[in-house]
Design an enzyme around this catalytic site. Structure first.
Site, PDB file in Angstrom:
ATOM      1  N   GLU A  53       0.841  -1.214   0.000  1.00  0.00           N
ATOM      2  CA  GLU A  53       0.000   0.000   0.000  1.00  0.00           C
ATOM      3  C   GLU A  53       0.872   1.259   0.000  1.00  0.00           C
ATOM      4  O   GLU A  53       0.705   2.154   0.830  1.00  0.00           O
ATOM      5  CB  GLU A  53      -0.993  -0.018   1.174  1.00  0.00           C
ATOM      6  N   GLU A  73      -5.133  -8.761  -0.207  1.00  0.00           N
ATOM      7  CA  GLU A  73      -5.933  -8.377   0.960  1.00  0.00           C
ATOM      8  C   GLU A  73      -7.379  -8.265   0.508  1.00  0.00           C
ATOM      9  O   GLU A  73      -7.703  -7.450  -0.363  1.00  0.00           O
ATOM     10  CB  GLU A  73      -5.453  -7.050   1.561  1.00  0.00           C
TER      11      GLU A  73
HETATM   12  O1  AHR Z   1      -5.408  -5.729   7.000  1.00  0.00           O
HETATM   13  C1  AHR Z   1      -5.356  -4.527   7.690  1.00  0.00           C
HETATM   14  C2  AHR Z   1      -4.666  -3.422   6.906  1.00  0.00           C
HETATM   15  O2  AHR Z   1      -5.426  -3.098   5.786  1.00  0.00           O
HETATM   16  C3  AHR Z   1      -3.316  -3.748   6.327  1.00  0.00           C
HETATM   17  O3  AHR Z   1      -2.289  -3.596   7.244  1.00  0.00           O
HETATM   18  C4  AHR Z   1      -3.186  -2.742   5.230  1.00  0.00           C
HETATM   19  O4  AHR Z   1      -2.357  -3.189   4.183  1.00  0.00           O
HETATM   20  C5  AHR Z   1      -4.626  -2.509   4.794  1.00  0.00           C
HETATM   21  O5  AHR Z   1      -4.929  -1.162   4.726  1.00  0.00           O
END
Ligand code: AHR
Length: 491
Positions: A173, A295
């Site tokens: 990110e 994610e």
């Molecule tokens: O999964 C929680 C958070 O969500 C992670 O650390 C980040 O990559 C995303 O914003």
């Protein structure tokens, strides 16, 4: 009656088993307590990893595990997590709850965890606050067998032979918590960092660049243009909130509108994957570069009374449907989506496992992963469903989603989600040019907020499906309201 047609001879892409991957971050009680309790814990463990959790994870055949973050990855300095535990640096986990991180779980412990789970490690390196040298040395520490400062250090720390490491993320990110960068800047940094992520001793690294979140199509375009030729995969992050980031809702509190809104938000994954893939196609028509959804899952407000920085939430039949819908979408896009990692494995966001002290429960999402594991490395086949719609006056979603695959033995696995909370669905299935005498099924069902607790751990469990009737051309099956169903037709 819904018509469903499966053509097992019309084979499409292979469903990479890594679509069934997981994510574990130094966040809340995921690593510490959830997985790693330390060798001196009274909770039964091997190498400090709790036996109950490891055994449950083995049952769902987890293929790949991403670590150490997430946002934590771009704050993590790997050398703090090696060597004698008592000498390891203690730090504050500034991103997640401001708690002390004692670094007792580091590279050696992560590689051991993957070894005992029998899964591939996926390490996410630090670009946001790390250096090129730090990342290059981490790769050398892990995978170089000869004589070198990092290889020697690894041996001093008790690991004589290098490990194999395939999946390596270069930043997380970086458009947000990983440095707030613009894509032009990140893609140049990616090129620089990736140059020094070396292949040692026959170890071949699959390099993963930080891709977009949600519908940031410009990020995908510029990244592919500037660095597509130097990467093996780019990531996509997309979370499901009940109504949006500012109205996440609670895991256990929902009305029908919240339920359907959550599912509607989940279904957006299909559009995101389709559109990001189309952009990738213009730069990479051969589909060499994978789209890695590393994610995904539900993100609700934390359980009342728990640390807001720990992202702990319960898990219901609504989550099970979110999992089933997303996994069907990934299967259908397996020509481009070759890994996905649900966030996160234990005690954080949409977990498959929750723990409380020495107790452990399996969530409805766990059962979906177990049912869908039959798709791992099978081949997606053509399928058509004549489904209708369901929802509320304002929120309309398809009533049934599905995907179908054929395994190496020729068996067909079909997974269905019935999104309708009130009505069962009868499906008449035709299996084209396929005659099976052995058709069985499993079902996971309950009311929309049904869930397991530490006091009642088996409220939601999968069971054998009794509503399958063989027909001349296939079978009839009834999906209960709010359910996930798997049917297997043996060759
Ligand atoms: O999964 C929680 C958070 O969500 C992670 O650390 C980040 O990559 C995303 O914003």
């Amino acid at each position: 009656m819904i018509t469903y047609i499966v053509s097992p001879k019309k084979r499409k892409s292979q469903i990479d088993k890594n679509i069934y991957g997981h994510f574990s971050e130094h966040l809340g009680r995921c690593i510490y307590e959830g997985i790693f309790v330390g060798e001196s814990s009274s909770i039964p463990n091997h190498y400090g990893m709790r036996d109950d959790v490891v055994n449950a994870l083995k049952k769902i055949k987890i293929p790949v595990l991403r670590w150490p973050g997430g946002c934590f990855a771009d704050e993590y300095h790997w050398k703090d997590g090696i060597g004698k535990k008592e000498d390891r640096k203690k730090m504050i986990n500034t991103h997640w709850g401001g708690v002390v991180e004692d670094n007792s779980f580091g590279t050696h412990e992560f590689m051991k965890l993957c070894e005992i789970l029998g899964c591939e490690p996926y390490i996410n390196g630090n670009v946001g606050s790390g250096t090129v040298q730090e990342m290059a040395e981490w790769v050398e520490y892990i995978s170089f067998g000869g004589m070198s400062p990092m290889s020697n250090l690894r041996k001093e720390n008790g690991q004589e032979n290098p490990w194999k490491i395939k999946y390596w993320g270069i930043g997380n990110e970086n458009w947000g918590c990983g440095g707030n960068m613009r894509v032009e800047y990140y893609s140049d940094l990616y090129r620089q960092f990736a140059t020094y992520v070396r292949n040692f001793d026959g170890n071949k690294i699959f390099k993963i660049a930080c891709g977009p979140s949600d519908a940031n199509y410009n990020w995908t375009k510029v990244l592919m243009e500037n660095a597509g030729n130097l990467t093996d995969g780019i990531t996509l992050h997309y979370y499901t909130f009940t109504n949006g980031w500012n109205d996440k809702g609670f895991a256990l509190v929902m009305n029908e509108s919240d339920f359907y809104s959550t599912l509607q938000k989940t279904l957006v994954m299909d559009e995101l994957v389709t559109k990001h893939s189309a952009i990738m196609d213009t730069y990479d028509p051969e589909k060499r570069v994978a789209l890695i959804v590393d994610e995904w899952g539900t993100w609700f407000d934390v359980e009342p009374g728990t640390n807001p920085g720990f992202l702990y939430q319960q898990n219901t039949m609504r989550d099970a449907l979110v999992a089933g819908i997303n996994l069907n979408i990934f299967n259908k896009h397996s020509d481009r989506v070759r890994m996905a990692n649900i966030a996160q494995m234990v005690n954080v966001l949409q977990s498959v496992i929750l723990t409380e002290g020495e107790k452990m429960i399996l969530t409805p999402t766990y059962h979906v992963f177990e049912m869908y594991s039959a798709h791992q490395d099978a081949t997606l086949v053509e399928s058509f469903i004549d489904s209708g719609t369901t929802g509320t006056k304002d929120i309309v979603v398809p009533d049934v989603t599905e995907s179908a695959s054929v395994d190496a033995l020729g068996n067909i696995t079909m997974t269905f989600c019935n999104l309708d909370i009130h009505n069962e669905k009868e499906i008449e299935t035709t299996l084209l040019d396929f005659n099976s005498t052995d058709i069985t099924g499993e079902v996971l069902t309950g009311v929309m907020d049904a869930h397991n607790t530490f006091a009642k751990p088996t409220t939601v469990e999968k069971s054998r499906l009794k509503t399958i009737k063989k027909t001349k051309t296939g079978f009839l099956v009834t999906l209960p309201p709010c359910s996930i169903v798997k049917v297997v037709a043996k060759a």
